[in-house]
Scaffold this active site. Structure first.
Site, PDB file in Angstrom:
ATOM      1  N   GLY A  40       0.813  -1.206   0.000  1.00  0.00           N
ATOM      2  CA  GLY A  40       0.000   0.000   0.000  1.00  0.00           C
ATOM      3  C   GLY A  40       0.848   1.259   0.000  1.00  0.00           C
ATOM      4  O   GLY A  40       2.077   1.214   0.086  1.00  0.00           O
TER       5      GLY A  40
ATOM      6  N   THR B 272       1.258   3.611   2.188  1.00  0.00           N
ATOM      7  CA  THR B 272       2.022   3.917   3.399  1.00  0.00           C
ATOM      8  C   THR B 272       3.143   2.906   3.596  1.00  0.00           C
ATOM      9  O   THR B 272       4.283   3.284   3.909  1.00  0.00           O
ATOM     10  CB  THR B 272       1.096   3.926   4.628  1.00  0.00           C
TER      11      THR B 272
ATOM     12  N   ASP C 271       2.958  -2.626   8.218  1.00  0.00           N
ATOM     13  CA  ASP C 271       1.964  -2.454   7.164  1.00  0.00           C
ATOM     14  C   ASP C 271       1.014  -1.318   7.531  1.00  0.00           C
ATOM     15  O   ASP C 271       0.922  -0.911   8.692  1.00  0.00           O
ATOM     16  CB  ASP C 271       1.173  -3.757   6.972  1.00  0.00           C
ATOM     17  N   GLY C 272       0.300  -0.822   6.546  1.00  0.00           N
ATOM     18  CA  GLY C 272      -0.691   0.214   6.773  1.00  0.00           C
ATOM     19  C   GLY C 272      -2.042  -0.385   7.107  1.00  0.00           C
ATOM     20  O   GLY C 272      -2.187  -1.601   7.281  1.00  0.00           O
TER      21      GLY C 272
ATOM     22  N   LYS D  19      -8.365  -3.857   6.675  1.00  0.00           N
ATOM     23  CA  LYS D  19      -7.289  -3.840   5.690  1.00  0.00           C
ATOM     24  C   LYS D  19      -7.776  -4.530   4.417  1.00  0.00           C
ATOM     25  O   LYS D  19      -8.767  -5.231   4.428  1.00  0.00           O
ATOM     26  CB  LYS D  19      -6.041  -4.551   6.224  1.00  0.00           C
ATOM     27  N   GLY D  20      -7.055  -4.295   3.340  1.00  0.00           N
ATOM     28  CA  GLY D  20      -7.378  -4.966   2.085  1.00  0.00           C
ATOM     29  C   GLY D  20      -7.881  -4.049   1.001  1.00  0.00           C
ATOM     30  O   GLY D  20      -8.303  -4.511  -0.053  1.00  0.00           O
TER      31      GLY D  20
ATOM     32  N   GLU E  46      -1.284 -10.409   3.249  1.00  0.00           N
ATOM     33  CA  GLU E  46      -0.926  -9.593   4.413  1.00  0.00           C
ATOM     34  C   GLU E  46      -1.194 -10.355   5.704  1.00  0.00           C
ATOM     35  O   GLU E  46      -0.342 -10.420   6.599  1.00  0.00           O
ATOM     36  CB  GLU E  46      -1.716  -8.285   4.392  1.00  0.00           C
TER      37      GLU E  46
ATOM     38  N   LYS F  15      -7.107   7.767   9.219  1.00  0.00           N
ATOM     39  CA  LYS F  15      -7.529   6.368   9.291  1.00  0.00           C
ATOM     40  C   LYS F  15      -8.075   5.983  10.673  1.00  0.00           C
ATOM     41  O   LYS F  15      -8.575   4.866  10.847  1.00  0.00           O
ATOM     42  CB  LYS F  15      -6.345   5.456   8.943  1.00  0.00           C
TER      43      LYS F  15
END
Length: 278
Positions: free
Chosen positions: A67, A69, A123-124, A136-137, A145, A163
């Site tokens: 992603g 970020t 991860d973001g 997420k996704g 992930e 977020k």
């Protein structure tokens, strides 16, 4: 003092040149949008770099997220390997595009088949609630992930303040990866789950890397599956129950609810960077 015709002409043209020029409102709005976009990218870069600086040490096995970020965290790992600040790092990417970025930066890669335990994954997230449950996704990589991040000793989530939410659901659809076989049936079953009451299941079209309709073909993940985005008008009452019910549906590969997984969430905002720990 005599003023010639040429001088008068020169003075007139100079006055015209210095008259105020109006800028169309549309152009001002576009400039503001560009400024805002750059500012958000800078926030993403700050948290991505901080996560690597604070949590990644030499000799670790590192999960690389997917992603806009997570991109900056991968970038930082590559920089520190190149400079020699980090040594003996091996990494596991969570998507094909993250794999390609890591390879371009010279980051050594392995898979879970050879390394089933990770020291840290970064991860973001698309949404973060007060209990640090995540959605997420949005980028379509939810299965890869989760399979990587669930076996990491530490899972560090990096987001900007946009977020953070009071409850998952209304701010971002919950993605669910399903097998193509009888996918319409699977969508109906998902829509009928008690925990999903009130949701609108929408099959992702176009690119799997975002939840916007940008094509006429059904979006296909890196794993060859489809994605259903669950749209909610009200906050999800019990994300953990919903996660369990979704996982029990035959035809569901994985869902985008990441409950009780985050070790810490690094948040970049207008007032600086803050960290929330589980």
């Amino acid at each position: 003092m005599k003023i010639t015709a040429a001088a008068i002409s020169l003075l007139a043209s100079t006055a015209v040149a210095f008259q105020p020029v109006s800028v169309p409102a549309k152009r001002n709005f576009q400039a503001l949008q560009m400024s805002t976009a750059l500012s958000q990218d800078e926030l993403k870069k700050q948290v991505g770099y901080k996560a690597v600086d604070d949590y990644v040490k030499s000799g670790m096995v590192v999960g690389l997220g997917t992603g806009s970020t997570a991109y900056f965290a991968v970038e930082r790992v590559g920089e520190k390997l190149k400079s020699g600040e980090l040594k003996d790092i091996i990494a596991i990417p969570t998507s094909i595009r993250t794999k390609e970025q890591a390879e371009s930066l010279g980051i050594p890669l392995v898979t879970l088949d050879t390394h089933s335990k990770l020291d840290v994954a970064i991860d973001g997230a698309d949404e973060v609630d007060p209990e640090l449950n995540l959605t997420k996704g949005g980028g379509g990589a939810l299965f890869r992930e989760k399979i990587v991040e669930i076996v990491s000793d530490k899972f560090i989530v990096i987001v900007d303040e946009s977020k953070i939410c009071d409850g998952l659901g209304p701010g971002f659809p919950v993605p669910v990866e399903i097998v193509p076989f009888c996918h319409e049936h699977t969508m109906r079953v998902i829509g009928g789950l008690p925990s999903c009451a009130g949701c609108k299941p929408v099959l992702r079209m176009g690119s799997a890397a975002n939840n916007q309709v940008d094509g006429d073909e059904i979006a296909v993940t890196d794993n060859g599956n489809y994605i259903v985005d669950l749209h909610f008008e009200d906050p999800i009452k019990d994300p953990k129950t919903m996660a369990t019910e979704l996982k029990n549906v035959v035809g569901v590969v994985e869902h985008g609810l990441f409950c009780d997984m985050a070790t810490a969430v690094i948040i970049a905002g207008s007032d600086g960077i803050s960290v929330k720990e589980a």
